[in-house]
Design a protein around this motif. Structure first.
Motif, PDB file in Angstrom:
ATOM      1  N   THR A  99      33.355  35.972  39.058  1.00  0.00           N
ATOM      2  CA  THR A  99      32.659  36.564  37.938  1.00  0.00           C
ATOM      3  C   THR A  99      33.751  38.048  37.483  1.00  0.00           C
ATOM      4  O   THR A  99      34.339  38.491  38.323  1.00  0.00           O
ATOM      5  CB  THR A  99      31.233  37.103  38.434  1.00  0.00           C
ATOM      6  OG1 THR A  99      31.369  38.334  39.137  1.00  0.00           O
ATOM      7  CG2 THR A  99      30.507  35.990  39.008  1.00  0.00           C
ATOM      8  N   GLU A 111      36.770  49.305  29.385  1.00  0.00           N
ATOM      9  CA  GLU A 111      36.696  48.144  28.535  1.00  0.00           C
ATOM     10  C   GLU A 111      37.718  48.216  27.450  1.00  0.00           C
ATOM     11  O   GLU A 111      37.666  49.341  26.835  1.00  0.00           O
ATOM     12  CB  GLU A 111      35.161  47.962  28.014  1.00  0.00           C
ATOM     13  CG  GLU A 111      33.964  47.527  28.900  1.00  0.00           C
ATOM     14  CD  GLU A 111      32.635  47.793  28.173  1.00  0.00           C
ATOM     15  OE1 GLU A 111      32.190  46.754  27.670  1.00  0.00           O
ATOM     16  OE2 GLU A 111      32.364  49.293  28.054  1.00  0.00           O
ATOM     17  N   PHE A 162      30.173  48.892  29.867  1.00  0.00           N
ATOM     18  CA  PHE A 162      29.322  47.782  30.906  1.00  0.00           C
ATOM     19  C   PHE A 162      30.674  47.057  31.596  1.00  0.00           C
ATOM     20  O   PHE A 162      31.520  46.414  31.153  1.00  0.00           O
ATOM     21  CB  PHE A 162      28.652  46.955  29.902  1.00  0.00           C
ATOM     22  CG  PHE A 162      27.816  45.739  30.699  1.00  0.00           C
ATOM     23  CD1 PHE A 162      26.679  46.187  31.409  1.00  0.00           C
ATOM     24  CD2 PHE A 162      28.501  44.518  31.002  1.00  0.00           C
ATOM     25  CE1 PHE A 162      26.125  45.332  32.218  1.00  0.00           C
ATOM     26  CE2 PHE A 162      27.656  43.559  31.853  1.00  0.00           C
ATOM     27  CZ  PHE A 162      26.460  44.111  32.222  1.00  0.00           C
ATOM     28  N   GLY A 220      29.437  44.924  34.309  1.00  0.00           N
ATOM     29  CA  GLY A 220      28.871  43.872  35.346  1.00  0.00           C
ATOM     30  C   GLY A 220      27.494  44.549  35.918  1.00  0.00           C
ATOM     31  O   GLY A 220      27.318  45.809  35.826  1.00  0.00           O
ATOM     32  N   VAL A 230      37.545  41.723  30.371  1.00  0.00           N
ATOM     33  CA  VAL A 230      36.579  40.501  30.821  1.00  0.00           C
ATOM     34  C   VAL A 230      36.188  40.036  29.473  1.00  0.00           C
ATOM     35  O   VAL A 230      36.139  38.794  29.007  1.00  0.00           O
ATOM     36  CB  VAL A 230      35.652  40.832  31.596  1.00  0.00           C
ATOM     37  CG1 VAL A 230      34.419  39.742  31.824  1.00  0.00           C
ATOM     38  CG2 VAL A 230      36.079  41.271  33.054  1.00  0.00           C
TER      39      VAL A 230
HETATM   40  N1  PLP Z   1      33.222  43.304  31.970  1.00  0.00           N
HETATM   41  C1  PLP Z   1      32.719  43.483  30.677  1.00  0.00           C
HETATM   42  C2  PLP Z   1      33.574  44.145  29.740  1.00  0.00           C
HETATM   43  C3  PLP Z   1      31.650  42.636  30.334  1.00  0.00           C
HETATM   44  O1  PLP Z   1      31.546  42.289  29.057  1.00  0.00           O
HETATM   45  C4  PLP Z   1      31.078  41.971  31.656  1.00  0.00           C
HETATM   46  C5  PLP Z   1      29.941  40.924  31.307  1.00  0.00           C
HETATM   47  O2  PLP Z   1      29.457  40.813  30.062  1.00  0.00           O
HETATM   48  C6  PLP Z   1      31.414  42.075  32.863  1.00  0.00           C
HETATM   49  C7  PLP Z   1      32.515  43.091  33.249  1.00  0.00           C
HETATM   50  C8  PLP Z   1      30.737  41.340  33.782  1.00  0.00           C
HETATM   51  O3  PLP Z   1      30.846  40.017  33.705  1.00  0.00           O
HETATM   52  P1  PLP Z   1      30.050  38.887  34.749  1.00  0.00           P
HETATM   53  O4  PLP Z   1      28.915  38.594  33.851  1.00  0.00           O
HETATM   54  O5  PLP Z   1      30.979  37.510  34.613  1.00  0.00           O
HETATM   55  O6  PLP Z   1      29.813  39.334  36.016  1.00  0.00           O
END
Ligand code: PLP
Length: 458
Positions: free
Chosen positions: A134, A234, A168, A170, A268
């Protein structure tokens, strides 16, 4: 109708090449199934529009009762190559037939193929790949590596991890502590004091876009560079699809180099062509030390990874940085097929080209509606911020009403509830045909104008 209401509503029928709405919404026959989900899943799972996904192909999501939505969600930015791409399905089927469904960390050829492919598409300097499941897991791993590196180069005091307001990463403990949305981490209470946040320089919510804003925020919180192990951002902030100015990120890169701080870009959401570049951080003209990937990596099955500098990725000895489902063979097969599709079908350039159309239409909408405070995005991701006119105060009710009205007209988005407060996110598969993009924008414009007109009357 809120996300929690299950009362069918009569809506006009729609029949076009890309959309079909032929029943009340939610479909009366779907309600027992929706109720069963409410019964057996936590309430937290009930935040999406009440339609029952039966199958999805390309840019469309189908229910069992003849309705078909043009999908602007990509299932939360996963299906970059489109839902259920035939080549991805075939690759998964072939892997099933081949007979290896699990490999843990035991060596396998398919894991070697995928890590090599990922290292090939990553820029010079980032050539080691750790496969996970994930996005949160990948971000947690970046935190672990940054702290390990910090302690190695600066001792036990160099462990602080800097992230951004509204970020964000996770929903696991470390990822939430690194997040920048206070309401999401209330439950932790005893937050680690070495996780700190600074304003994100988007020019709208964080008006100061100068790098001094970063330095001042560190100073105000009493942190000197010798205490900082890593900075993670991000590539664009997911809630609002907002980017930092390239000069800011370039200065951040230089500052990290100067102070032996690792820079991690969370790709991600942005990765695999979504923003019109394979890696979103290419918009900034920098190479991070670590990058985290997920979602669009396979356009389907759950797989994520950290791609980073070899010396950092090798900090933990054999057996000490592993995961049970690392590089699951079916997920590897899906990711390999996905990378081939993204390259062969030119989806990165396509996202850039169609993104220009998307953004110009949204800016034109903003010019007509004072309820749109800001339009952001690049490539096949964009967001509009719904506000109380003349302010930057989010209008979450308007955002939800526009999403719902679009759903009734056959365009599917995920719920803006809980994300970015009033933001509506637009992120179709990168493979969306140009006429489908135009049609869905027409629908969205009509839906938005209609809810604005209603809210003005009310
Ligand atoms: N990082 C970012 C920028 C995300 O948008 C997300 C999920 O929306 C995540 C990490 C977490 O990913 P996951 O839901 O696969 O754990």
């Amino acid at each position: 109708m809120s996300t929690n209401e299950l009362a069918p509503r009569k809506v006009p029928q729609v029949r076009t090449k890309y959309r079909r709405i032929v029943t009340d919404i939610p479909v009366p026959e779907s309600i027992p199934i929706l109720q069963k989900l409410r019964q057996f899943e936590p309430v937290s799972m009930s935040g999406q529009p009440p339609i029952l996904w039966d199958r999805a192909e390309g840019i469309q999501v189908y229910d069992r009762w003849g309705n078909m939505w043009l999908d602007w969600s990509s299932g939360v930015l996963v299906t970059n190559a489109g839902h259920g791409h035939p080549k991805i399905r075939r690759a998964i089927q072939q892997q099933v037939e081949h007979g290896l469904l699990h490999n843990y960390c035991f060596p396998s050829e398919i894991r070697a193929q995928l890590t090599e492919a990922l290292a090939r598409v990553a820029p010079e300097g980032l050539k080691k790949v750790f496969l996970l499941t994930t996005g949160a897991e990948a971000c947690e791993c970046a935190i672990k590596l940054a702290r390990t590196h910090g302690r190695k180069v600066g001792g036990d005091k160099k462990i602080a991890f800097v992230t951004f307001h509204n970020a964000f990463h996770g929903r696991t403990l470390g990822a939430q502590m690194a997040g920048g949305i206070p309401a999401l981490k209330d439950w932790i209470v005893n937050l680690d004091k070495d996780f700190i946040q600074v304003p994100f320089p988007d020019g709208f919510r964080g008006p100061d876009t100068s790098f001094d804003g970063f330095l001042n925020a560190l100073k105000q919180q009493g942190f000197t560079p010798d205490r900082i192990a890593g900075v993670m951002t991000e590539t664009y902030q997911g809630g609002n699809a907002s980017f930092a100015p390239p000069q800011y990120v370039q200065k951040l890169r230089a500052w990290c180099d100067e102070h032996k701080v690792l820079l991690a870009m969370d790709e991600v959401q942005a990765g695999f062509g979504r923003t019109g570049k394979l890696a979103g951080y290419q918009h900034y003209g920098i190479v991070p030390d670590l990058s985290t990937w997920g979602k669009g990596i396979s356009s389907s099955l759950p797989i994520s990874c950290v791609i980073g500098r070899a010396d950092v990725m090798d900090l933990h000895p054999a057996g000490s940085m592993t995961s049970t489902h690392t590089g699951n063979p079916l997920c590897c097969a899906a990711a390999l097929a996905n990378i081939e599709i993204i390259e062969r079908e030119g989806l990165v350039d396509r996202a850039a080209r169609l993104g220009a159309i998307l953004l110009s239409r949204l800016h034109a909408m903003k010019a007509r509606h004072p309820q749109i405070g800001c339009v952001d995005g690049k490539g096949m991701v964009a967001a509009i911020a719904c506000v109380k006119p003349g302010t930057t105060e989010p209008d979450a009710d308007l955002a939800w009403a526009a999403v719902q009205e679009s759903l009734f007209r056959g365009v599917l988005m995920f719920s803006p509830v809980g994300f970015g407060g009033g933001a509506i996110k637009i992120c179709p598969p990168l493979s969306i045909p140009e006429d489908a993009l135009a049609e869905s924008l027409d629908v969205f414009e009509e839906a938005f104008a209609s809810v604005v007109a209603h809210s003005e009357v009310a």
